[in-house]
Design a protein around this motif. Structure first.
Motif, PDB file in Angstrom:
ATOM      1  N   THR A   2       0.854  -1.179   0.000  1.00 53.67           N
ATOM      2  CA  THR A   2       0.000   0.000   0.000  1.00 53.67           C
ATOM      3  C   THR A   2       0.888   1.226   0.000  1.00 53.67           C
ATOM      4  OG1 THR A   2      -1.621  -1.219   1.305  1.00 53.67           O
ATOM      5  CG2 THR A   2      -1.889   1.152   1.180  1.00 53.67           C
ATOM      6  N   LYS A   3       0.591   2.145  -0.885  1.00 56.07           N
ATOM      7  CA  LYS A   3       1.405   3.344  -0.999  1.00 56.07           C
ATOM      8  C   LYS A   3       0.498   4.564  -0.925  1.00 56.07           C
ATOM      9  CE  LYS A   3       4.682   5.536  -4.082  1.00 56.07           C
ATOM     10  NZ  LYS A   3       5.331   5.468  -5.391  1.00 56.07           N
ATOM     11  N   TYR A   4       0.838   5.480  -0.034  1.00 60.18           N
ATOM     12  CA  TYR A   4       0.066   6.709   0.130  1.00 60.18           C
ATOM     13  C   TYR A   4       0.979   7.884  -0.155  1.00 60.18           C
ATOM     14  CZ  TYR A   4      -3.197   3.747   2.684  1.00 60.18           C
ATOM     15  OH  TYR A   4      -4.061   2.754   3.037  1.00 60.18           O
ATOM     16  N   SER A   5       0.450   8.860  -0.845  1.00 59.15           N
ATOM     17  CA  SER A   5       1.218  10.085  -1.042  1.00 59.15           C
ATOM     18  C   SER A   5       0.856  11.053   0.090  1.00 59.15           C
ATOM     19  CB  SER A   5       0.910  10.702  -2.403  1.00 59.15           C
ATOM     20  OG  SER A   5      -0.458  11.021  -2.488  1.00 59.15           O
ATOM     21  N   THR A   6       1.829  11.831   0.494  1.00 61.48           N
ATOM     22  CA  THR A   6       1.610  12.742   1.627  1.00 61.48           C
ATOM     23  C   THR A   6       1.772  14.186   1.176  1.00 61.48           C
ATOM     24  OG1 THR A   6       3.927  12.624   2.246  1.00 61.48           O
ATOM     25  CG2 THR A   6       2.451  11.081   3.294  1.00 61.48           C
ATOM     26  N   SER A   7       1.058  15.058   1.881  1.00 59.07           N
ATOM     27  CA  SER A   7       1.209  16.498   1.673  1.00 59.07           C
ATOM     28  C   SER A   7       0.823  17.196   2.976  1.00 59.07           C
ATOM     29  CB  SER A   7       0.336  16.979   0.509  1.00 59.07           C
ATOM     30  OG  SER A   7      -1.017  16.769   0.811  1.00 59.07           O
ATOM     31  N   VAL A   8       1.363  18.366   3.155  1.00 61.52           N
ATOM     32  CA  VAL A   8       1.125  19.123   4.391  1.00 61.52           C
ATOM     33  C   VAL A   8       0.615  20.506   4.001  1.00 61.52           C
ATOM     34  CG1 VAL A   8       2.205  20.081   6.456  1.00 61.52           C
ATOM     35  CG2 VAL A   8       2.981  17.900   5.546  1.00 61.52           C
ATOM     36  N   SER A   9      -0.381  20.971   4.764  1.00 57.94           N
ATOM     37  CA  SER A   9      -0.853  22.346   4.561  1.00 57.94           C
ATOM     38  C   SER A   9      -1.095  22.968   5.942  1.00 57.94           C
ATOM     39  CB  SER A   9      -2.130  22.365   3.719  1.00 57.94           C
ATOM     40  OG  SER A   9      -3.173  21.729   4.408  1.00 57.94           O
ATOM     41  N   TYR A  10      -0.949  24.268   6.013  1.00 54.96           N
ATOM     42  CA  TYR A  10      -1.105  24.985   7.276  1.00 54.96           C
ATOM     43  C   TYR A  10      -2.164  26.063   7.110  1.00 54.96           C
ATOM     44  CZ  TYR A  10       3.434  22.928   8.351  1.00 54.96           C
ATOM     45  OH  TYR A  10       4.461  22.070   8.563  1.00 54.96           O
ATOM     46  N   ALA A  11      -2.828  26.324   8.223  1.00 52.63           N
ATOM     47  CA  ALA A  11      -3.809  27.421   8.230  1.00 52.63           C
ATOM     48  C   ALA A  11      -3.919  27.928   9.667  1.00 52.63           C
ATOM     49  CB  ALA A  11      -5.163  26.941   7.729  1.00 52.63           C
ATOM     50  N   GLY A  12      -4.299  29.190   9.799  1.00 50.48           N
ATOM     51  CA  GLY A  12      -4.488  29.736  11.140  1.00 50.48           C
ATOM     52  C   GLY A  12      -5.757  29.158  11.773  1.00 50.48           C
ATOM     53  N   TRP A  13      -5.654  28.779  13.028  1.00 52.03           N
ATOM     54  CA  TRP A  13      -6.806  28.200  13.718  1.00 52.03           C
ATOM     55  C   TRP A  13      -6.868  28.771  15.112  1.00 52.03           C
ATOM     56  CZ3 TRP A  13      -8.044  25.153  17.963  1.00 52.03           C
ATOM     57  CH2 TRP A  13      -9.314  24.578  17.923  1.00 52.03           C
ATOM     58  N   LEU A  47      -9.666   7.899  -4.381  1.00 51.64           N
ATOM     59  CA  LEU A  47     -10.419   6.860  -3.685  1.00 51.64           C
ATOM     60  C   LEU A  47     -10.341   5.506  -4.385  1.00 51.64           C
ATOM     61  CD1 LEU A  47     -13.589   8.895  -2.682  1.00 51.64           C
ATOM     62  CD2 LEU A  47     -11.629   8.264  -1.270  1.00 51.64           C
ATOM     63  N   ASN A  48      -9.547   5.406  -5.417  1.00 54.04           N
ATOM     64  CA  ASN A  48      -9.379   4.101  -6.067  1.00 54.04           C
ATOM     65  C   ASN A  48      -8.045   3.500  -5.643  1.00 54.04           C
ATOM     66  OD1 ASN A  48      -7.710   5.817  -7.396  1.00 54.04           O
ATOM     67  ND2 ASN A  48      -8.414   5.325  -9.440  1.00 54.04           N
ATOM     68  N   TYR A  49      -7.865   2.233  -5.913  1.00 59.26           N
ATOM     69  CA  TYR A  49      -6.621   1.572  -5.556  1.00 59.26           C
ATOM     70  C   TYR A  49      -6.271   0.562  -6.640  1.00 59.26           C
ATOM     71  CZ  TYR A  49      -9.578  -2.274  -4.013  1.00 59.26           C
ATOM     72  OH  TYR A  49     -10.497  -3.275  -3.963  1.00 59.26           O
ATOM     73  N   GLN A  50      -5.032   0.148  -6.627  1.00 59.62           N
ATOM     74  CA  GLN A  50      -4.536  -0.822  -7.598  1.00 59.62           C
ATOM     75  C   GLN A  50      -3.953  -1.985  -6.824  1.00 59.62           C
ATOM     76  OE1 GLN A  50      -1.414   0.680 -10.069  1.00 59.62           O
ATOM     77  NE2 GLN A  50      -1.551  -1.004 -11.512  1.00 59.62           N
ATOM     78  N   LYS A  51      -4.405  -3.172  -7.156  1.00 54.41           N
ATOM     79  CA  LYS A  51      -3.946  -4.365  -6.469  1.00 54.41           C
ATOM     80  C   LYS A  51      -3.062  -5.157  -7.435  1.00 54.41           C
ATOM     81  CE  LYS A  51      -5.867  -7.782  -3.390  1.00 54.41           C
ATOM     82  NZ  LYS A  51      -7.089  -8.363  -2.887  1.00 54.41           N
TER      83      LYS A  51
END
Length: 128
Positions: A2-13, A47-51
């Motif tokens: 299983t491989k997931y790509s990652t990303s980071v975002s910031y916002a004021g909270w 939302l799709n995957y490859q097996k």
């Protein structure tokens, strides 16, 4: 795998509306929320995957069948080769036996006979 790509975002909270709602609902100071509060959200990019599966090229029965077929082919070719050698030797033996049964030819008489007939061994193809 299983491989997931990652990303980071910031916002004021928190924003103004959230700050008012949480501070009145939970009794927390807005400055404390801004310094210590974290909102963590996970979103799926796709939302799709490859097996991917590895399959055997052949199972045990197919392998045994292929090996048996190849052995039959090579043994058959070997038997045919032996039969051809046997046939060649048999033809040679028959030829030798025929030569030994023929009466001997006197070359002097054969040459004289050809000269009497006028058919001497004269090949004009080699004369210049």
């Amino acid at each position: 795998m299983t491989k997931y790509s990652t990303s980071v975002s910031y916002a004021g909270w928190p924003n103004k509306l959230t700050e008012e709602h949480i501070s009145t609902a939970y009794g927390i100071d807005p400055a404390y929320m801004a310094e210590n509060g974290v909102v963590f959200s996970v979103y799926y990019e796709e939302l799709n995957y490859q097996k991917i599966r590895q399959l055997k090229a052949m199972d045990g029965g197919q392998l045994a069948s292929n090996i048996g077929g190849m052995m039959g082919l090579f043994i058959g070719a070997s038997v045919l080769s032996l039969l051809e050698v046997w046939e060649y030797l048999w033809q040679r033996l028959k030829g030798l036996l025929r030569r030994s049964r023929r009466p001997p030819v006197d070359d002097d008489k054969a040459a004289a006979y050809d000269l009497e007939k006028g058919t001497a061994f004269n090949n004009t193809a080699f004369n210049k």
